[in-house]
Design an enzyme around this catalytic site. Structure first.
Site, mmCIF file in Angstrom:
data_model
loop_
_atom_site.group_PDB
_atom_site.id
_atom_site.type_symbol
_atom_site.label_atom_id
_atom_site.label_comp_id
_atom_site.label_asym_id
_atom_site.label_seq_id
_atom_site.Cartn_x
_atom_site.Cartn_y
_atom_site.Cartn_z
ATOM 1 N N LYS A 1 0.808 -1.196 0.000
ATOM 2 C CA LYS A 1 0.000 0.000 0.000
ATOM 3 C C LYS A 1 0.859 1.270 0.000
ATOM 4 O O LYS A 1 0.409 2.329 -0.435
ATOM 5 C CB LYS A 1 -0.883 0.017 1.266
ATOM 6 C CG LYS A 1 -1.850 -1.110 1.374
ATOM 7 C CD LYS A 1 -2.591 -1.008 2.704
ATOM 8 C CE LYS A 1 -3.316 -2.290 2.989
ATOM 9 N NZ LYS A 1 -3.831 -2.297 4.372
ATOM 10 N N GLY A 2 2.074 1.194 0.527
ATOM 11 C CA GLY A 2 2.870 2.394 0.798
ATOM 12 C C GLY A 2 3.053 3.353 -0.360
ATOM 13 O O GLY A 2 3.169 4.552 -0.171
ATOM 14 N N GLU B 1 7.869 2.615 -5.828
ATOM 15 C CA GLU B 1 7.876 2.102 -4.453
ATOM 16 C C GLU B 1 8.079 3.262 -3.478
ATOM 17 O O GLU B 1 8.736 4.248 -3.795
ATOM 18 C CB GLU B 1 9.009 1.057 -4.376
ATOM 19 C CG GLU B 1 9.338 0.494 -3.020
ATOM 20 C CD GLU B 1 8.289 -0.398 -2.425
ATOM 21 O OE1 GLU B 1 7.134 0.076 -2.281
ATOM 22 O OE2 GLU B 1 8.605 -1.541 -2.033
ATOM 23 N N ASP B 2 7.511 3.132 -2.287
ATOM 24 C CA ASP B 2 7.641 4.206 -1.305
ATOM 25 C C ASP B 2 9.050 4.319 -0.737
ATOM 26 O O ASP B 2 9.646 5.387 -0.725
ATOM 27 C CB ASP B 2 6.609 4.028 -0.167
ATOM 28 C CG ASP B 2 6.647 2.643 0.481
ATOM 29 O OD1 ASP B 2 7.416 1.768 0.025
ATOM 30 O OD2 ASP B 2 5.903 2.431 1.455
ATOM 31 N N ASP C 1 14.546 -0.259 2.183
ATOM 32 C CA ASP C 1 15.300 -0.425 3.427
ATOM 33 C C ASP C 1 16.369 -1.500 3.182
ATOM 34 O O ASP C 1 17.456 -1.205 2.694
ATOM 35 C CB ASP C 1 14.294 -0.806 4.519
ATOM 36 C CG ASP C 1 14.892 -0.886 5.908
ATOM 37 O OD1 ASP C 1 16.051 -0.505 6.084
ATOM 38 O OD2 ASP C 1 14.193 -1.332 6.835
ATOM 39 N N PHE D 1 13.053 5.196 11.324
ATOM 40 C CA PHE D 1 11.775 4.680 10.817
ATOM 41 C C PHE D 1 10.851 5.864 10.580
ATOM 42 O O PHE D 1 10.564 6.640 11.488
ATOM 43 C CB PHE D 1 11.149 3.688 11.808
ATOM 44 C CG PHE D 1 10.029 2.920 11.182
ATOM 45 C CD1 PHE D 1 10.277 1.787 10.409
ATOM 46 C CD2 PHE D 1 8.703 3.341 11.327
ATOM 47 C CE1 PHE D 1 9.237 1.090 9.793
ATOM 48 C CE2 PHE D 1 7.662 2.647 10.715
ATOM 49 C CZ PHE D 1 7.936 1.523 9.950
ATOM 50 N N ARG E 1 -0.561 6.904 7.418
ATOM 51 C CA ARG E 1 -0.425 7.036 5.956
ATOM 52 C C ARG E 1 -0.955 8.381 5.456
ATOM 53 O O ARG E 1 -0.532 8.883 4.432
ATOM 54 C CB ARG E 1 -1.192 5.925 5.235
ATOM 55 C CG ARG E 1 -0.651 4.523 5.453
ATOM 56 C CD ARG E 1 -1.272 3.563 4.453
ATOM 57 N NE ARG E 1 -1.105 2.167 4.825
ATOM 58 C CZ ARG E 1 -0.022 1.439 4.573
ATOM 59 N NH1 ARG E 1 1.002 1.983 3.950
ATOM 60 N NH2 ARG E 1 0.049 0.174 4.935
HETATM 61 P P1 IMP Z 1 12.771 -3.735 2.547
HETATM 62 O O1 IMP Z 1 12.294 -5.020 1.934
HETATM 63 O O2 IMP Z 1 13.543 -3.980 3.822
HETATM 64 O O3 IMP Z 1 13.561 -2.882 1.581
HETATM 65 O O4 IMP Z 1 11.507 -2.939 3.022
HETATM 66 C C1 IMP Z 1 10.742 -2.229 2.148
HETATM 67 C C2 IMP Z 1 9.338 -2.029 2.646
HETATM 68 O O5 IMP Z 1 9.260 -1.953 4.060
HETATM 69 C C3 IMP Z 1 8.823 -0.706 2.133
HETATM 70 O O6 IMP Z 1 8.159 -0.872 0.917
HETATM 71 C C4 IMP Z 1 7.923 -0.227 3.241
HETATM 72 O O7 IMP Z 1 6.615 -0.700 3.034
HETATM 73 C C5 IMP Z 1 8.510 -0.833 4.489
HETATM 74 N N1 IMP Z 1 9.420 0.104 5.174
HETATM 75 C C6 IMP Z 1 10.777 0.110 5.216
HETATM 76 N N2 IMP Z 1 11.263 1.113 5.933
HETATM 77 C C7 IMP Z 1 10.178 1.798 6.364
HETATM 78 C C8 IMP Z 1 10.020 2.988 7.173
HETATM 79 O O8 IMP Z 1 10.964 3.661 7.621
HETATM 80 N N3 IMP Z 1 8.728 3.370 7.385
HETATM 81 C C9 IMP Z 1 7.644 2.713 6.898
HETATM 82 N N4 IMP Z 1 7.753 1.606 6.151
HETATM 83 C C10 IMP Z 1 9.011 1.148 5.886
HETATM 84 MG MG MG Z 2 6.435 -0.449 0.186
#
Ligand code: IMP
Ligand code: MG
Length: 181
Positions: A45-46, A101-102, A105, A154, A167
């Site tokens: 959803k992000g 993508e939002d 991480d 975060f 959101r």
């Molecule tokens: P990754 O797989 O670790 O790169 O995480 C990516 C997903 O985790 C993003 O698409 C977000 O939905 C969520 N995410 C990662 N960091 C944050 C944050 O700081 N705030 C909110 N959502 C996050």
């Molecule tokens: Mg996301």
């Protein structure tokens, strides 16, 4: 004053800064896809707020689709386990795809999504992320368009959630650690 504001330790990017950066990304995408008709795939959803603003800063014909995934459960640490809840509706075979993508991480979600999109034989795939946490990457991820790079904090707002909340904040802020500890 927004009542969610007291859950934040700082505002990182206000509405004006976000919109200014999105206009720049839109100009760049419009230029890069001049002769094409890309399919912008928003990751739910992000990514929905970012996608909604981004497409209105792009002035060439394009199509929108969504992929709904979950990677976090309800916490703040990526599990690396990505589940698809809603698949693509548009046939992307031979198409120019831009994944929107939002935030990245560990990079595990975007890595998984890119691989998944590539299985559908698109003509090209590029990635556009609003926020990147470069120091948190666990795998090699390549982006074509990035809004802002941030640290390990975060963040919430502008589509990004903690436990499905925040959101709707129009800006991006750092969530106080006491909220999720
Ligand atoms: P990754 O797989 O670790 O790169 O995480 C990516 C997903 O985790 C993003 O698409 C977000 O939905 C969520 N995410 C990662 N960091 C944050 C944050 O700081 N705030 C909110 N959502 C996050
Ligand atoms: Mg996301």
């Amino acid at each position: 004053m927004n009542t969610m504001n007291c859950d934040l330790s700082a505002v990182l990017f206000d509405e004006y800064r976000i919109q200014a950066r999105i206009r720049e990304l839109g100009v760049q995408i419009t230029h890069d896809y001049k002769e094409k008709k890309p399919v912008m795939v928003g990751i739910l959803k992000g990514g929905f707020v970012f996608l909604a603003d981004l497409i209105r800063s792009i002035s060439i014909p394009m199509q929108v689709d969504f992929l709904a995934i979950s990677s976090y459960g309800s916490g703040t640490v990526s599990t690396g386990v990505v589940k698809i809840h809603k698949d693509l509706d548009i046939d992307i075979n031979g198409r120019d795809v831009i994944i929107v993508e939002d935030i990245v991480d560990s990079g595990l979600s975007l890595g998984y999504i890119t691989e998944y999109i590539n299985k559908h034989n698109p003509h090209s795939v590029k990635t556009c992320v609003l926020l990147d946490k470069p120091k948190a990457h666990k795998i090699d991820v390549v982006f074509d368009y990035v809004g802002f790079a941030i640290g390990h904090e975060f963040v919430v707002g502008y589509g990004l959630d903690y436990n499905e909340t925040y959101r709707n904040l129009p800006y991006i802020g750092i969530l106080k650690e006491e909220i999720y500890q």
